[in-house]
Design a protein around this motif. Sequence first.
Motif, mmCIF file in Angstrom:
data_model
loop_
_atom_site.group_PDB
_atom_site.id
_atom_site.type_symbol
_atom_site.label_atom_id
_atom_site.label_comp_id
_atom_site.label_asym_id
_atom_site.label_seq_id
_atom_site.Cartn_x
_atom_site.Cartn_y
_atom_site.Cartn_z
ATOM 1 N N LEU A 105 0.906 -1.238 -0.148
ATOM 2 C CA LEU A 105 -0.074 -0.007 0.144
ATOM 3 C C LEU A 105 0.818 1.200 0.061
ATOM 4 N N GLN A 106 0.578 2.199 -0.805
ATOM 5 C CA GLN A 106 1.224 3.458 -0.850
ATOM 6 C C GLN A 106 0.863 4.425 0.375
ATOM 7 N N VAL A 107 1.844 4.732 1.331
ATOM 8 C CA VAL A 107 1.622 5.574 2.246
ATOM 9 C C VAL A 107 1.970 7.236 1.828
ATOM 10 N N MET A 108 0.592 7.913 2.196
ATOM 11 C CA MET A 108 0.700 9.168 1.778
ATOM 12 C C MET A 108 1.043 10.364 3.067
ATOM 13 N N GLY A 109 1.963 11.206 2.722
ATOM 14 C CA GLY A 109 1.998 12.141 3.620
ATOM 15 C C GLY A 109 1.199 13.522 3.733
ATOM 16 N N VAL A 110 1.548 14.420 4.742
ATOM 17 C CA VAL A 110 0.748 15.668 4.560
ATOM 18 C C VAL A 110 0.826 16.321 3.407
ATOM 19 N N LYS A 111 1.967 16.552 2.745
ATOM 20 C CA LYS A 111 2.349 17.255 1.874
ATOM 21 C C LYS A 111 1.585 17.019 0.428
ATOM 22 N N GLU A 112 1.790 15.511 0.297
ATOM 23 C CA GLU A 112 0.943 15.103 -0.855
ATOM 24 C C GLU A 112 -0.432 15.283 -0.713
ATOM 25 N N LEU A 113 -1.050 15.139 0.277
ATOM 26 C CA LEU A 113 -2.555 15.055 0.576
ATOM 27 C C LEU A 113 -2.939 16.459 0.732
ATOM 28 N N MET A 114 -2.265 17.548 0.832
ATOM 29 C CA MET A 114 -2.683 18.827 0.796
ATOM 30 C C MET A 114 -2.412 19.235 -0.585
ATOM 31 N N THR A 115 -1.942 18.655 -1.499
ATOM 32 C CA THR A 115 -1.642 19.229 -2.797
ATOM 33 C C THR A 115 -2.892 19.736 -3.410
ATOM 34 N N PRO A 116 -3.015 20.975 -3.723
ATOM 35 C CA PRO A 116 -4.195 21.670 -4.489
ATOM 36 C C PRO A 116 -4.699 20.874 -5.599
ATOM 37 N N LEU A 117 -6.093 20.665 -5.554
ATOM 38 C CA LEU A 117 -6.636 19.859 -6.636
ATOM 39 C C LEU A 117 -6.045 20.486 -7.965
ATOM 40 N N GLU A 118 -6.032 21.805 -8.437
ATOM 41 C CA GLU A 118 -5.261 22.276 -9.504
ATOM 42 C C GLU A 118 -4.201 21.971 -9.868
ATOM 43 N N GLU A 119 -3.170 21.212 -8.966
ATOM 44 C CA GLU A 119 -2.237 20.715 -9.273
ATOM 45 C C GLU A 119 -1.956 19.300 -9.497
ATOM 46 N N VAL A 120 -3.244 18.648 -9.557
ATOM 47 C CA VAL A 120 -3.321 17.204 -9.563
ATOM 48 C C VAL A 120 -3.873 16.844 -10.912
ATOM 49 N N ASP A 121 -3.510 15.776 -11.600
ATOM 50 C CA ASP A 121 -3.714 15.260 -12.919
ATOM 51 C C ASP A 121 -4.724 14.455 -12.519
ATOM 52 N N VAL A 122 -5.952 14.736 -13.562
ATOM 53 C CA VAL A 122 -7.232 14.074 -13.202
ATOM 54 C C VAL A 122 -7.673 13.488 -14.595
ATOM 55 N N THR A 123 -6.919 13.310 -15.525
ATOM 56 C CA THR A 123 -7.190 12.845 -16.925
ATOM 57 C C THR A 123 -7.782 11.529 -16.932
ATOM 58 N N ASP A 124 -7.247 10.499 -15.832
ATOM 59 C CA ASP A 124 -7.721 9.236 -15.825
ATOM 60 C C ASP A 124 -9.195 8.921 -15.157
ATOM 61 N N LEU A 125 -9.656 9.995 -14.572
ATOM 62 C CA LEU A 125 -10.987 9.856 -13.869
ATOM 63 C C LEU A 125 -12.154 9.916 -14.949
ATOM 64 N N THR A 126 -13.134 9.206 -14.657
ATOM 65 C CA THR A 126 -14.326 9.164 -15.287
ATOM 66 C C THR A 126 -15.153 10.347 -15.491
ATOM 67 N N PRO A 127 -16.102 10.347 -16.315
ATOM 68 C CA PRO A 127 -16.901 11.600 -16.339
ATOM 69 C C PRO A 127 -17.790 11.730 -14.846
ATOM 70 N N ALA A 128 -18.273 10.607 -14.462
ATOM 71 C CA ALA A 128 -18.910 10.604 -13.457
ATOM 72 C C ALA A 128 -18.047 11.190 -12.147
ATOM 73 N N GLU A 129 -16.818 10.843 -12.114
ATOM 74 C CA GLU A 129 -16.028 11.260 -11.079
ATOM 75 C C GLU A 129 -15.833 12.712 -11.136
ATOM 76 N N LEU A 130 -15.296 13.356 -12.427
ATOM 77 C CA LEU A 130 -15.369 14.634 -12.782
ATOM 78 C C LEU A 130 -16.529 15.474 -12.170
ATOM 79 N N THR A 131 -17.580 14.866 -12.544
ATOM 80 C CA THR A 131 -18.978 15.614 -12.187
ATOM 81 C C THR A 131 -18.988 15.654 -10.513
ATOM 82 N N GLU A 132 -18.842 14.747 -9.902
ATOM 83 C CA GLU A 132 -18.628 14.769 -8.353
ATOM 84 C C GLU A 132 -17.772 15.828 -7.971
ATOM 85 N N ILE A 133 -16.443 15.761 -8.452
ATOM 86 C CA ILE A 133 -15.634 16.637 -7.932
ATOM 87 C C ILE A 133 -15.977 18.248 -8.178
#
Length: 153
Positions: free
Chosen positions: A108-136
């Motif tokens: 399992l990948q363990v994530m720290g605060v720095k990663e978890l607090m990454t602003p969503l604008e700096e996250v690549d969401v291209t693999d998410l489905t249309p339903a997931e993007l709608t929820e976001i």
Amino acid sequence: MIRLARGATGFRGPHEAPLPRTEAALFRAACFTAAMEARGRAGEMVPGEMHTFRHATLTDGYGRAFTALGHVHLPVVAFTTDAVSEGKPVPGFADPPLWAQAFETAGLQVMGVKELMTPLEEVDVTDLTPAELTEIRYWKPACLGDVLFNWWD
């Protein structure tokens, strides 16, 4: 840039393939192994049936409590030192304790605060489905951790 995988939000459209799942037993076993390494104990695991994560409180040999958050659909783990309340956002993330290595050993990948607090604008969401993007767009999470560990319905 961090890239989110399909299933990160816990949502899928009605005609989309089922989301991947991580085994609850894997997370549970990693919790018990981590508790043994910390010379502490693991509390009961709360299943992730109505949200994107399962969680368990782990107490180390010094009486310090951490709540381990295990994503239901992705092999990702995070920690908080505050109690998790059903239906409420995770109260804040904590950097993993030294004994969190047990989760990585389990795959399992363990994530720290720095990663978890990454602003969503700096996250690549291209693999998410249309339903997931709608929820976001609806829930407007501020950071990566809010997407991964949510109670959205």
